[in-house]
Design an enzyme around this catalytic site. Structure first.
Site, PDB file in Angstrom:
ATOM      1  N   GLU A 140     -91.738  44.250 -13.873  1.00  0.00           N
ATOM      2  CA  GLU A 140     -91.270  45.603 -14.180  1.00  0.00           C
ATOM      3  C   GLU A 140     -90.259  46.083 -13.146  1.00  0.00           C
ATOM      4  O   GLU A 140     -90.492  45.978 -11.952  1.00  0.00           O
ATOM      5  CB  GLU A 140     -92.448  46.577 -14.251  1.00  0.00           C
ATOM      6  CG  GLU A 140     -93.474  46.235 -15.312  1.00  0.00           C
ATOM      7  CD  GLU A 140     -92.936  46.344 -16.744  1.00  0.00           C
ATOM      8  OE1 GLU A 140     -91.828  46.884 -16.923  1.00  0.00           O
ATOM      9  OE2 GLU A 140     -93.634  45.870 -17.672  1.00  0.00           O
ATOM     10  N   HIS A 151     -96.622  43.015 -15.877  1.00  0.00           N
ATOM     11  CA  HIS A 151     -97.449  43.003 -17.093  1.00  0.00           C
ATOM     12  C   HIS A 151     -97.660  41.557 -17.532  1.00  0.00           C
ATOM     13  O   HIS A 151     -96.737  40.733 -17.439  1.00  0.00           O
ATOM     14  CB  HIS A 151     -96.743  43.769 -18.227  1.00  0.00           C
ATOM     15  CG  HIS A 151     -97.150  45.200 -18.333  1.00  0.00           C
ATOM     16  ND1 HIS A 151     -96.285  46.245 -18.142  1.00  0.00           N
ATOM     17  CD2 HIS A 151     -98.360  45.755 -18.639  1.00  0.00           C
ATOM     18  CE1 HIS A 151     -96.937  47.391 -18.325  1.00  0.00           C
ATOM     19  NE2 HIS A 151     -98.198  47.128 -18.618  1.00  0.00           N
ATOM     20  N   CYS A 201    -100.652  51.966 -17.021  1.00  0.00           N
ATOM     21  CA  CYS A 201     -99.951  51.018 -16.144  1.00  0.00           C
ATOM     22  C   CYS A 201     -98.758  51.676 -15.462  1.00  0.00           C
ATOM     23  O   CYS A 201     -98.576  51.554 -14.249  1.00  0.00           O
ATOM     24  CB  CYS A 201     -99.503  49.782 -16.923  1.00  0.00           C
ATOM     25  SG  CYS A 201    -100.878  48.685 -17.318  1.00  0.00           S
TER      26      CYS A 201
HETATM   27  N1  PCA Z   1    -102.493  47.851 -19.708  1.00  0.00           N
HETATM   28  C1  PCA Z   1    -102.283  49.236 -20.034  1.00  0.00           C
HETATM   29  C2  PCA Z   1    -103.208  49.989 -19.121  1.00  0.00           C
HETATM   30  C3  PCA Z   1    -104.182  48.993 -18.593  1.00  0.00           C
HETATM   31  C4  PCA Z   1    -103.585  47.693 -18.920  1.00  0.00           C
HETATM   32  O1  PCA Z   1    -104.026  46.581 -18.545  1.00  0.00           O
HETATM   33  C5  PCA Z   1    -100.808  49.648 -19.949  1.00  0.00           C
HETATM   34  O2  PCA Z   1     -99.923  48.818 -20.180  1.00  0.00           O
HETATM   35  O3  PCA Z   1    -100.528  50.818 -19.680  1.00  0.00           O
END
Ligand code: PCA
Length: 231
Positions: free
Chosen positions: A98, A187, A161
């Protein structure tokens, strides 16, 4: 024979400085799911050594507010040199490095306590956004050389997140005790048992190890052109 640790005055630095630490966080399952690869993958690296740093892994709750309070307690306790927060992004087929955290909570689904903030700031009065300070292009190259699917992502969404990513970067930018620390967010895809596209847990764990090593040896991302990086 067990030894008794030497006593020291409260607040006094330890005689032998602590080995530098890397903080690696994942999340618990959310949205009705029973597992979350991010929490499982970080746990697999807890206690490992990466280039002289001890990995401290922890699971954050998928809850607005409480996730950031838990993260702050970990930052205070461990004073890490580097922080990598990890979350699941169902529907993505690659590890997503990210680039940017935005000052927006806009939950498409309720969190694990049922809260669903809409159009709210993460930090009232905070900057619109923070860039990751991890070397995302170097990490991309390192992951791809390892044969792992990876990409730079331009949005961490507006759910928990992004909330944690923004809160982390705000803490690193504003708290003097953390001014030498770097941080960012990755992610990861679903596991095979959750659906497609997916990535095996062992590949996610290996990818995080590669990402940490790379982040420790490369200069931070500054938002400026650098070090021969291409698209
Ligand atoms: N993914 C979510 C919140 C917790 C996670 O593992 C997100 O992408 O916001």
């Amino acid at each position: 024979m067990p030894t008794t640790p030497a006593r020291r005055a409260p607040g006094a630095p330890p005689k032998t400085p602590l080995r530098p630490r890397v903080l690696l966080t994942g999340f618990d399952a959310f949205g009705g799911a029973t597992l979350n690869p991010s929490g499982l993958a970080v746990q697999a690296l807890h206690g490992r050594q990466v280039l002289g740093h001890t990995v401290v892994a922890a699971q954050l709750p998928t809850v607005f507010g409480a996730s950031l309070r838990a993260l702050q307690a970990l930052l205070d306790q461990h004073q890490p040199a580097l922080v990598l927060c990890v979350g699941q992004a169902g529907g993505r087929g690659a590890m997503s490095l990210e680039r940017v955290a935005i000052n927006v909570d806009d939950a498409p689904i309720p969190d694990n306590t049922g809260a669903q903030p809409i159009d709210a700031p993460v930090v009232p009065g905070g900057p619109v956004a923070y860039l990751s300070t991890l070397p995302i292009k170097a990490m991309l190259g390192a992951l791809q050389r390892e044969g792992l699917r990876a990409e730079v992502s331009q949005t961490a969404g507006t759910f928990v997140c992004n909330h944690v990513f923004y809160g982390l970067m705000h803490a690193l930018a504003t708290q003097p005790a953390l001014r030498h620390a770097r941080g960012g967010f990755v992610h990861v895809p679903w596991l095979p048992e959750q659906g497609s596209p997916h990535m095996a847990l062992a590949d996610v764990v290996q990818g995080l190890r590669v990402a940490l090593r790379c982040a420790l040896v490369n200069p931070p991302y500054t938002g400026q052109p650098g070090a021969g990086a291409t698209h």
